[in-house]
Design a protein around this motif. Structure first.
Motif, mmCIF file in Angstrom:
data_model
loop_
_atom_site.group_PDB
_atom_site.id
_atom_site.type_symbol
_atom_site.label_atom_id
_atom_site.label_comp_id
_atom_site.label_asym_id
_atom_site.label_seq_id
_atom_site.Cartn_x
_atom_site.Cartn_y
_atom_site.Cartn_z
ATOM 1 N N MET A 1 56.842 29.572 71.527
ATOM 2 C CA MET A 1 55.394 29.717 71.476
ATOM 3 C C MET A 1 54.937 29.448 70.049
ATOM 4 O O MET A 1 55.469 30.002 69.109
ATOM 5 C CB MET A 1 55.024 31.142 71.885
ATOM 6 N N SER A 2 53.956 28.587 69.891
ATOM 7 C CA SER A 2 53.451 28.270 68.558
ATOM 8 C C SER A 2 52.554 29.382 68.049
ATOM 9 O O SER A 2 52.011 30.165 68.816
ATOM 10 C CB SER A 2 52.677 26.954 68.591
ATOM 11 N N THR A 4 49.662 29.146 66.888
ATOM 12 C CA THR A 4 48.280 28.997 67.314
ATOM 13 C C THR A 4 48.076 29.316 68.788
ATOM 14 O O THR A 4 47.007 29.093 69.321
ATOM 15 C CB THR A 4 47.755 27.581 67.007
ATOM 16 N N SER A 5 49.086 29.850 69.448
ATOM 17 C CA SER A 5 48.912 30.305 70.827
ATOM 18 C C SER A 5 48.878 31.826 70.899
ATOM 19 O O SER A 5 49.095 32.406 71.951
ATOM 20 C CB SER A 5 50.016 29.744 71.722
ATOM 21 N N THR A 6 48.593 32.463 69.769
ATOM 22 C CA THR A 6 48.576 33.916 69.731
ATOM 23 C C THR A 6 47.151 34.475 69.697
ATOM 24 O O THR A 6 46.214 33.829 69.238
ATOM 25 C CB THR A 6 49.334 34.455 68.498
ATOM 26 N N ARG A 32 51.885 37.094 73.730
ATOM 27 C CA ARG A 32 50.903 36.327 72.951
ATOM 28 C C ARG A 32 50.123 37.214 71.974
ATOM 29 O O ARG A 32 49.526 36.714 71.041
ATOM 30 C CB ARG A 32 49.919 35.616 73.878
ATOM 31 N N ALA A 50 45.022 31.773 67.785
ATOM 32 C CA ALA A 50 44.161 30.951 68.650
ATOM 33 C C ALA A 50 42.877 31.685 69.021
ATOM 34 O O ALA A 50 41.877 31.062 69.346
ATOM 35 C CB ALA A 50 44.909 30.565 69.916
ATOM 36 N N ILE A 157 44.164 31.981 76.602
ATOM 37 C CA ILE A 157 44.914 31.141 75.665
ATOM 38 C C ILE A 157 45.991 30.354 76.432
ATOM 39 O O ILE A 157 46.136 29.150 76.259
ATOM 40 C CB ILE A 157 45.563 32.012 74.560
ATOM 41 N N ALA A 158 46.739 31.067 77.284
ATOM 42 C CA ALA A 158 47.846 30.443 78.020
ATOM 43 C C ALA A 158 47.354 29.311 78.929
ATOM 44 O O ALA A 158 48.025 28.291 79.058
ATOM 45 C CB ALA A 158 48.580 31.493 78.844
ATOM 46 N N GLY A 160 44.707 27.528 78.483
ATOM 47 C CA GLY A 160 43.951 26.511 77.763
ATOM 48 C C GLY A 160 42.448 26.595 77.973
ATOM 49 O O GLY A 160 41.733 25.624 77.723
#
Length: 162
Positions: A1-2, A4-6, A32, A50, A157-158, A160
Motif C-alpha cells: 500500500m502506498s 498516498t493511500s492512507t 489504511r 490521501a 480511498i480504496a 478511488g
C-alpha cells in the motif's frame, strides 16, 4: 500500500472523548488508517496521506490549542500541495461544537481541501467546571458513528472515490 493511500487521523484530546472517537475511527478504517497525535503530525505526514480526519475537542468555542498548533506548524509547508484532497471532522463538545468546526473549515478552505461528509459533532452535555474538566467516555452510539466515518473514508480511498 502506498503512502498516498492512507487516511491520516490527526487528533488531540484533553479529557479522553476525542481520543476515543479517533481510535474508533482508526480501528474501523483498518490498515489504511494512520492515527497520530496532533502534536506529532509533520507536513510530510499530510503530504503522504490521501485523506484526512481531524478530531479534537472544542475548548472555549474554538478548536483545541494543540490542534491549532498542528495547523499553524504545517499550514505553509503544504500549501498548494494537497489541494482537492478529502477531509472530515469529529468535534467533541460540551454543548455546541460549531466554533471549532468553523475554524477547521476555514483552514481546510485555505488548503483547498474538499469536505466529503457532514461534520460529526459529539455533544457531551458538560456544563459545569467539574463536568467540563472530568474524563469523558463517548457513548456506544457516538463511537459507532465515529467508526462508521473512519470506515467510509478508508473505503472511499480504496475504491478511488476520492
Amino acid at each position: 500500500m502506498s503512502a498516498t493511500s492512507t487516511l491520516l487521523i490527526a487528533w488531540h484530546s484533553r479529557t479522553g472523548a476525542s481520543e476515543a472517537l479517533a481510535r474508533a475511527a482508526a480501528d474501523a478504517g483498518g490498515e489504511r488508517a494512520r492515527l497520530m497525535k496532533a502534536s506529532d503530525v509533520q507536513p510530510s505526514d499530510l503530504l503522504d496521506a490521501a485523506a484526512y480526519l481531524f478530531v479534537c475537542p472544542e475548548n472555549l468555542a474554538t478548536m483545541s490549542g494543540m490542534m491549532k498548533e498542528m495547523f499553524d506548524r504545517c499550514y505553509y509547508p503544504v500549501l498548494g500541495r494537497i489541494e482537492g484532497r478529502p477531509y472530515a471532522t469529529i468535534i467533541a463538545a460540551g454543548s455546541d461544537g460549531e466554533g471549532a468546526q468553523r475554524q477547521i473549515d476555514r483552514i481546510a478552505k485555505g488548503w483547498r481541501l474538499r469536505r466529503v461528509v457532514d461534520p460529526l459533532i459529539v455533544k457531551t452535555d458538560a456544563r459545569s467546571s467539574e463536568e467540563i474538566l472530568a474524563p469523558k467516555a463517548p457513548t456506544e452510539l457516538q463511537l459507532a458513528n465515529a467508526a462508521e466515518l473512519g470506515e467510509a473514508l478508508s473505503e472511499g480511498i480504496a475504491l478511488g472515490v476520492f
